[in-house]
Design a protein around this motif. Structure first.
Motif, PDB file in Angstrom:
ATOM      1  N   ILE A  24       0.847  -1.183   0.000  1.00  0.00           N
ATOM      2  CA  ILE A  24       0.000   0.000   0.000  1.00  0.00           C
ATOM      3  C   ILE A  24       0.885   1.237   0.000  1.00  0.00           C
ATOM      4  O   ILE A  24       1.696   1.432   0.895  1.00  0.00           O
ATOM      5  N   LEU A  25       0.732   2.062  -1.027  1.00  0.00           N
ATOM      6  CA  LEU A  25       1.567   3.247  -1.171  1.00  0.00           C
ATOM      7  C   LEU A  25       1.019   4.432  -0.392  1.00  0.00           C
ATOM      8  O   LEU A  25       1.767   5.268   0.087  1.00  0.00           O
ATOM      9  N   LYS A  26      -0.291   4.527  -0.281  1.00  0.00           N
ATOM     10  CA  LYS A  26      -0.899   5.562   0.547  1.00  0.00           C
ATOM     11  C   LYS A  26      -2.354   5.188   0.766  1.00  0.00           C
ATOM     12  O   LYS A  26      -2.943   4.425   0.010  1.00  0.00           O
ATOM     13  N   GLY A  27      -2.903   5.710   1.832  1.00  0.00           N
ATOM     14  CA  GLY A  27      -4.307   5.467   2.120  1.00  0.00           C
ATOM     15  C   GLY A  27      -4.495   4.749   3.438  1.00  0.00           C
ATOM     16  O   GLY A  27      -3.622   4.746   4.303  1.00  0.00           O
ATOM     17  N   LYS A  28      -5.634   4.119   3.563  1.00  0.00           N
ATOM     18  CA  LYS A  28      -6.012   3.440   4.804  1.00  0.00           C
ATOM     19  C   LYS A  28      -6.518   2.053   4.436  1.00  0.00           C
ATOM     20  O   LYS A  28      -7.244   1.889   3.458  1.00  0.00           O
ATOM     21  N   THR A  29      -6.132   1.073   5.212  1.00  0.00           N
ATOM     22  CA  THR A  29      -6.603  -0.285   4.967  1.00  0.00           C
ATOM     23  C   THR A  29      -6.942  -0.952   6.288  1.00  0.00           C
ATOM     24  O   THR A  29      -6.409  -0.586   7.329  1.00  0.00           O
ATOM     25  N   SER A  30      -7.823  -1.901   6.208  1.00  0.00           N
ATOM     26  CA  SER A  30      -8.209  -2.663   7.399  1.00  0.00           C
ATOM     27  C   SER A  30      -8.151  -4.145   7.095  1.00  0.00           C
ATOM     28  O   SER A  30      -8.377  -4.566   5.962  1.00  0.00           O
ATOM     29  N   VAL A  31      -7.859  -4.918   8.112  1.00  0.00           N
ATOM     30  CA  VAL A  31      -7.878  -6.378   8.028  1.00  0.00           C
ATOM     31  C   VAL A  31      -9.049  -6.843   8.881  1.00  0.00           C
ATOM     32  O   VAL A  31      -9.143  -6.502  10.066  1.00  0.00           O
ATOM     33  N   MET A  32      -9.934  -7.602   8.258  1.00  0.00           N
ATOM     34  CA  MET A  32     -11.103  -8.116   8.972  1.00  0.00           C
ATOM     35  C   MET A  32     -10.971  -9.624   9.129  1.00  0.00           C
ATOM     36  O   MET A  32     -10.594 -10.322   8.190  1.00  0.00           O
TER      37      MET A  32
END
Length: 81
Positions: free
Chosen positions: A34-42
């Motif tokens: 991921i180069l930029k932003g927001k991520t979530s692991v569910m």
């Protein structure tokens, strides 16, 4: 330096906001950086981890490596079980 050599060989893919890239139980065949932003692991429909990534161009090489290690740490725990 080796990390940046590897990054130059990767394919860039823009993923739209709120796109699920893999579902729990699926066999993965892609490694996302991921180069930029927001991520979530569910896990079991519950958010377990959320990571916010600043734009890569604003990070030093050391900061980028640290961010990659931070993001992959939870996965290493699951793989070791």
């Amino acid at each position: 330096e080796a990390l940046f050599d590897c990054l130059s060989l990767l394919e860039y893919k823009l993923v739209e906001k709120n796109t699920m890239v893999i579902r729990q139980g699926d066999v993965g065949d892609t490694y996302y950086i991921i180069l930029k932003g927001k991520t979530s692991v569910m896990i079991n429909s519950e958010v377990k981890y959320t990571v916010v990534i600043p734009p890569v161009q604003d990070m030093t090489q050391e900061q980028l490596v640290a961010k990659v290690e931070e993001f992959t740490a939870p996965f290493k725990l699951f793989l070791e079980k």
